[in-house]
Design an enzyme around this catalytic site. Structure first.
Site, short mmCIF file in Angstrom:
data_model
loop_
_atom_site.label_atom_id
_atom_site.label_comp_id
_atom_site.label_asym_id
_atom_site.label_seq_id
_atom_site.Cartn_x
_atom_site.Cartn_y
_atom_site.Cartn_z
N HIS A 1 5.86 6.89 9.98
CA HIS A 1 7.21 6.56 10.01
C HIS A 1 8.14 7.40 9.45
O HIS A 1 9.26 7.46 10.25
CB HIS A 1 7.26 5.37 8.87
N LEU B 1 0.84 -1.16 -0.05
CA LEU B 1 0.08 -0.04 0.16
C LEU B 1 1.08 1.22 -0.03
O LEU B 1 0.68 2.15 -0.40
CB LEU B 1 -0.94 0.04 1.17
N GLU C 1 2.12 6.00 6.99
CA GLU C 1 3.61 6.30 6.26
C GLU C 1 4.35 7.53 6.69
O GLU C 1 5.56 7.53 7.05
CB GLU C 1 3.65 6.24 4.54
N TRP D 1 3.26 -2.98 17.11
CA TRP D 1 3.47 -4.17 17.45
C TRP D 1 4.91 -4.37 18.02
O TRP D 1 5.33 -5.43 18.55
CB TRP D 1 3.04 -5.14 16.65
N HIS E 1 6.00 0.70 14.11
CA HIS E 1 4.88 -0.04 14.26
C HIS E 1 4.51 -0.27 15.55
O HIS E 1 5.28 -0.51 16.46
CB HIS E 1 4.80 -1.43 13.38
N1 ARG Z 1 3.10 -0.12 4.62
C1 ARG Z 1 1.94 -0.60 5.10
C2 ARG Z 1 1.51 -1.74 4.08
O1 ARG Z 1 1.89 -1.50 2.80
C3 ARG Z 1 0.71 0.55 5.15
C4 ARG Z 1 -0.31 -0.04 5.78
C5 ARG Z 1 -1.50 1.11 5.98
N2 ARG Z 1 -2.82 0.62 6.26
C6 ARG Z 1 -3.88 1.19 5.88
N3 ARG Z 1 -5.00 0.79 6.80
N4 ARG Z 1 -3.95 2.14 5.24
O2 ARG Z 1 0.96 -2.78 4.23
ZN ZN Z 2 4.39 0.61 8.36
CA CA Z 3 5.27 -7.35 19.42
#
Ligand code: ARG
Ligand code: ZN
Ligand code: CA
Length: 254
Positions: A167, A123, A164, A175, A173
């Site tokens: 980050h 994403l 993003e 977790w 993240h």
């Molecule tokens: N870097 C993560 C991925 O590509 C982005 C997650 C974004 N989450 C969202 N709900 N838009 O999986």
């Molecule tokens: Zn991420």
């Molecule tokens: Ca963890």
């Protein structure tokens, strides 16, 4: 704490198929989402469980499309480049003309956002502070950008950019990036310890790592839940973003 700051943004659109050349309106709505989310003014904050409402943080960061390009000429803050590349990956090719993408504007003055077709179910991805300036910024899948246009459910509320840019401002993240373990940390004191990423739209509470009774903060932007399920940064996360803006990214505020 400092006052509200505004970060100049340039959005580089790379398109192969015509549909990937998304309209200005889709970008403008993405900026609106960033501005709501980083000011804790998003309408879905009520999804935060009552026990955590006092942890909601206003990052006091706003985003504005650049009005001057690197040479000082007027700009819309959006560049459009046709590319022969049908789908980009996470190898940063999108960030250079040589790779079929578009070169970054000076990373000490602009937040660069590249919007393109991405493969592999990605994403988006981001570069943490302290990396090479030529590749600094955030990459977004066009169909996970903004609202309307090509934005596709369940990633059609602009939260990929919120995640993003988190980050890019040094957030990890939630977790702790330790697989499904309980030993990793996001180095934030007011987010619960959590095993692995959550996806979809979980029901609350959802427990892991002995974090009951309240459980995982899966509605945090730094989890992997659906756009409609995520709605907050915490005060502790805001402290980390503050430190980033006072340190490695302080040049953005001049
Ligand atoms: N870097 C993560 C991925 O590509 C982005 C997650 C974004 N989450 C969202 N709900 N838009 O999986
Ligand atoms: Zn991420
Ligand atoms: Ca963890």
């Amino acid at each position: 704490p400092r006052g509200v700051v505004t970060i100049p943004v340039v959005v580089h659109i790379l398109w192969n198929a015509a549909a990937q050349n998304i309209e200005d309106a889709q970008i403008h709505r993405q900026l609106d989402v960033l501005n709501a989310d980083f000011r804790a003014r998003n309408a879905d904050l009520r999804l935060v469980p009552a026990v955590w409402q006092d942890r909601v943080g206003d990052a006091r960061i706003e985003f504005a499309l650049a009005t001057a390009d690197p040479t000082g000429s007027p700009t819309t803050g959006i560049t459009r480049t046709r590319t022969g590349v049908r789908s980009f990956g996470a190898n940063d090719a999108v960030k250079s003309a040589r790779g079929g993408g578009a070169d970054a504007w000076p990373a000490d003055r602009y937040l660069n956002i590249w919007v393109c077709q991405l493969g592999g179910g990605l994403l988006g991805y981001a570069q943490f502070p302290g990396g090479p300036p030529e590749t600094d910024g955030v990459v977004l899948l066009h169909s996970a950008t903004g609202l309307g246009g090509t934005a596709t459910s369940p990633f059609d509320l602009g939260r990929t950019a919120t995640h993003e840019v988190g980050h890019w401002l040094n957030l990890r993240h939630i977790w702790g990036d330790d697989g499904e373990g309980c030993s990793g940390s996001d180095f934030v004191a007011d987010t619960p310890n959590q095993a692995g990423p959550n996806t979809g739209r979980p029901g609350w509470p959802l427990l892991s790592c002995g974090n009951g009774p309240d459980g995982d903060m899966f509605m945090n932007y730094m989890d992997y839940t659906d756009d409609a399920a995520m709605c907050l940064y915490t005060k502790g996360q805001v402290e980390r973003m503050d430190a980033c803006l006072a340190g490695p990214r302080s040049t953005l505020l001049n």
